[in-house]
Write a protein that holds these residues in place. Structure first.
Motif, short mmCIF file in Angstrom:
data_model
loop_
_atom_site.label_atom_id
_atom_site.label_comp_id
_atom_site.label_asym_id
_atom_site.label_seq_id
_atom_site.Cartn_x
_atom_site.Cartn_y
_atom_site.Cartn_z
N LEU A 170 2.70 5.51 54.97
CA LEU A 170 1.15 5.57 54.20
C LEU A 170 0.32 6.66 54.13
CD1 LEU A 170 -0.56 4.55 51.25
CD2 LEU A 170 -1.35 3.05 52.89
N GLU A 171 -0.18 6.58 55.30
CA GLU A 171 -1.00 7.79 55.54
C GLU A 171 0.05 9.74 55.92
OE1 GLU A 171 -3.83 7.87 59.28
OE2 GLU A 171 -2.54 9.19 60.12
N LYS A 172 1.15 9.26 55.86
CA LYS A 172 1.73 10.48 55.82
C LYS A 172 2.01 10.75 54.03
CE LYS A 172 5.98 12.74 57.05
NZ LYS A 172 6.48 13.33 56.12
N GLN A 173 2.48 9.76 53.10
CA GLN A 173 2.16 10.91 51.88
C GLN A 173 1.55 10.74 51.35
OE1 GLN A 173 5.34 7.24 51.02
NE2 GLN A 173 5.34 8.47 49.12
N LEU A 174 0.14 9.92 51.63
CA LEU A 174 -0.91 10.62 50.81
C LEU A 174 -1.61 12.44 51.20
CD1 LEU A 174 -3.46 7.52 51.78
CD2 LEU A 174 -1.79 8.04 49.44
N TYR A 184 1.01 -0.64 46.54
CA TYR A 184 1.77 0.32 47.47
C TYR A 184 2.84 -0.05 48.02
CZ TYR A 184 3.02 3.77 51.20
OH TYR A 184 4.33 4.54 51.72
N LEU A 185 4.84 1.10 47.65
CA LEU A 185 5.33 0.10 48.21
C LEU A 185 6.35 1.20 48.81
CD1 LEU A 185 7.98 -2.06 48.92
CD2 LEU A 185 9.30 -0.87 46.37
N GLU A 186 6.28 1.13 50.58
CA GLU A 186 6.37 1.99 51.40
C GLU A 186 7.61 3.07 50.08
OE1 GLU A 186 7.47 2.77 55.95
OE2 GLU A 186 8.13 0.86 55.65
N PHE A 187 7.11 4.30 50.60
CA PHE A 187 8.18 5.61 50.56
C PHE A 187 7.70 5.54 49.03
CE2 PHE A 187 10.37 4.20 54.55
CZ PHE A 187 9.94 5.35 55.32
N GLN A 188 7.41 4.70 48.43
CA GLN A 188 7.42 5.38 46.46
C GLN A 188 6.87 6.32 46.09
OE1 GLN A 188 3.88 1.99 45.21
NE2 GLN A 188 3.18 3.68 44.25
N ASP A 189 7.24 6.28 45.14
CA ASP A 189 6.70 8.59 44.62
C ASP A 189 5.17 7.97 44.54
OD1 ASP A 189 9.10 9.47 45.03
OD2 ASP A 189 9.93 8.57 42.64
N LEU A 190 4.69 9.18 44.20
CA LEU A 190 2.94 9.34 44.27
C LEU A 190 3.18 10.46 43.27
CD1 LEU A 190 1.29 8.89 47.86
CD2 LEU A 190 0.93 7.03 45.63
N THR A 191 2.25 10.11 42.31
CA THR A 191 2.72 10.98 41.28
C THR A 191 1.28 11.54 40.19
OG1 THR A 191 3.74 9.96 39.80
CG2 THR A 191 5.14 11.33 41.20
N ASN A 251 -0.42 12.29 37.03
CA ASN A 251 -0.35 12.59 35.94
C ASN A 251 -2.23 12.86 35.02
OD1 ASN A 251 -0.25 12.00 32.52
ND2 ASN A 251 1.51 11.85 32.80
N PRO A 252 -2.57 13.29 34.22
CA PRO A 252 -3.71 13.82 33.68
C PRO A 252 -4.32 13.02 32.98
CG PRO A 252 -2.47 15.57 33.61
CD PRO A 252 -1.84 14.80 34.52
N ASN A 253 -2.94 12.36 32.04
CA ASN A 253 -3.18 11.80 30.77
C ASN A 253 -3.34 10.81 30.95
OD1 ASN A 253 -4.76 14.10 29.15
ND2 ASN A 253 -3.40 15.10 29.81
N GLN A 254 -2.35 9.52 32.45
CA GLN A 254 -1.56 8.61 32.16
C GLN A 254 -2.18 7.89 33.99
OE1 GLN A 254 1.84 8.48 30.49
NE2 GLN A 254 2.75 6.98 32.27
N PHE A 255 -2.30 6.84 32.87
CA PHE A 255 -2.33 5.37 34.62
C PHE A 255 -1.00 5.32 35.12
CE2 PHE A 255 -2.25 1.38 37.05
CZ PHE A 255 -3.69 1.65 37.71
N GLU A 256 -0.82 5.93 36.35
CA GLU A 256 0.27 5.39 37.40
C GLU A 256 0.03 4.91 38.39
OE1 GLU A 256 2.91 7.06 36.65
OE2 GLU A 256 2.22 8.85 35.55
N SER A 257 -1.11 4.71 39.04
CA SER A 257 -1.50 3.51 40.03
C SER A 257 -2.82 3.61 40.31
CB SER A 257 -0.65 3.73 41.31
OG SER A 257 -1.31 4.52 42.24
N ASN A 258 -3.11 2.89 40.77
CA ASN A 258 -4.44 2.24 41.56
C ASN A 258 -5.16 3.60 42.80
OD1 ASN A 258 -7.35 1.32 40.55
ND2 ASN A 258 -7.85 1.17 42.74
N LEU A 259 -4.22 3.91 43.11
CA LEU A 259 -4.07 4.24 44.46
C LEU A 259 -4.66 5.82 44.38
CD1 LEU A 259 -3.86 4.96 47.27
CD2 LEU A 259 -1.90 4.72 47.67
#
Length: 295
Positions: free
Chosen positions: A43-47, A116-123, A125-133
């Motif tokens: 998680l730390e590395k991905q963030l 958070y699921l390990e290795f999930q994509d973090l993207t 989108n300025p106009n759309q909810f992707e995840s709370n993280l």
């Protein structure tokens, strides 16, 4: 010249050209009792990769112009894919003609829950909810960008505050805390709502005057710079009369109180009797620092 460049660059939306942040993100899982689990390291590395490699604005930044910031996610518990904890965010910007960096943004986000699921994509989108993280991180990133821009140009942070408000609005759909008025007076919602409210208009005015007319002038004339900083801080009196001990005022002094104490405790001296009296009223939680100021 920098003000002109900044003004032109923020007028073209959010499709970007280069990365803006030099951000160090730490995931501290000590309180969970399982701090050595690989998922926390992943998680730390991905963030770090997500925040530093995402393009957040259209402004072109050279590597030395990236905004320095830190985020510490302190996890208190987790179960499966659900994580809970706090997020401490800090940012700074350089002061003209010196090697000093002044703190700009200091916020302790006390209620951060995400899946958070390990290795999930973090993207983002300025106009759309992707995840709370992603929403929580993006919100604070745009606050960092906005306050930094406001410190260089009058109302320079406007498009970034607007994006932070957009994130706040679309993130309300998933019932995570911090995004709604009902979530208290020290939430993400409260912060962006306060800053954009005419009730607190002096906040952004002071942010500009304090840095451009004050700190950035001290390399040329220390005394004149200190006088400008004092004058800027006195503008908070009007805001405090309208809404005493407001949250947005506390966030300013959480970042700046130590710096203000140091500025006015070192020479050359200026008469700040009125300022000391005002500071005791507008930022009483830092009264021990104001008592230390000698003039």
């Amino acid at each position: 010249m920098r003000n002109i460049i900044l003004f032109l660059s923020v007028c073209f939306g959010f499709i970007g050209f280069s990365q803006e942040l030099n951000c160090n993100i730490v995931v501290n899982a000590l309180q969970t009792g399982n701090e050595n689990l690989q998922v926390f390291k992943t998680l730390e590395k991905q963030l770090n990769e997500f925040v530093n490699n995402t393009t957040w604005t259209t402004k072109k930044h050279k590597s030395q112009e990236r905004i320095n910031c830190n985020m510490v996610i302190s996890l208190t518990e987790f179960s499966g894919e659900t994580f809970q904890g706090t997020l401490q965010v800090q940012s700074s910007r350089p002061v003209f003609g010196s090697s000093y960096s002044t703190p700009l943004y200091s916020f302790n986000d006390k209620d951060v829950t995400f899946r958070y699921l390990e290795f999930q994509d973090l993207t983002f989108n300025p106009n759309q909810f992707e995840s709370n993280l992603v929403s929580v991180l993006a919100f604070h990133i745009y606050m960092i960008l906005a306050i930094d821009a406001d410190s260089f140009a009058e109302n320079g942070g406007a498009p970034y505050y607007t994006q932070a408000q957009i994130i706040t609005n679309y993130s309300q759909q998933d019932n995570f805390k911090g995004w709604k008025a009902a979530d208290g007076l020290q939430s993400r919602f409260a912060l962006i709502d306060n800053i954009l409210s005419p009730t607190f208009k002096e906040y952004r005015e002071v942010m500009y005057a304090y840095h451009i007319n004050g700190l950035d002038k001290m390399s040329e004339d220390v005394k004149a710079g200190k006088e400008e900083i004092a004058a800027a801080l006195l503008e908070f009196q009007a805001m405090n009369r309208r809404r005493p001990n407001s949250f947005v005022l506390r966030t300013f002094f959480d970042a700046k109180a130590g710096e203000i104490e140091q500025i006015f405790s070192e020479g050359p001296s200026v008469n700040i009797a009125k300022l000391k009296e005002a500071l005791q009223k507008i930022a009483p939680t830092h009264s021990n620092k104001w008592r230390n100021i000698k003039f």
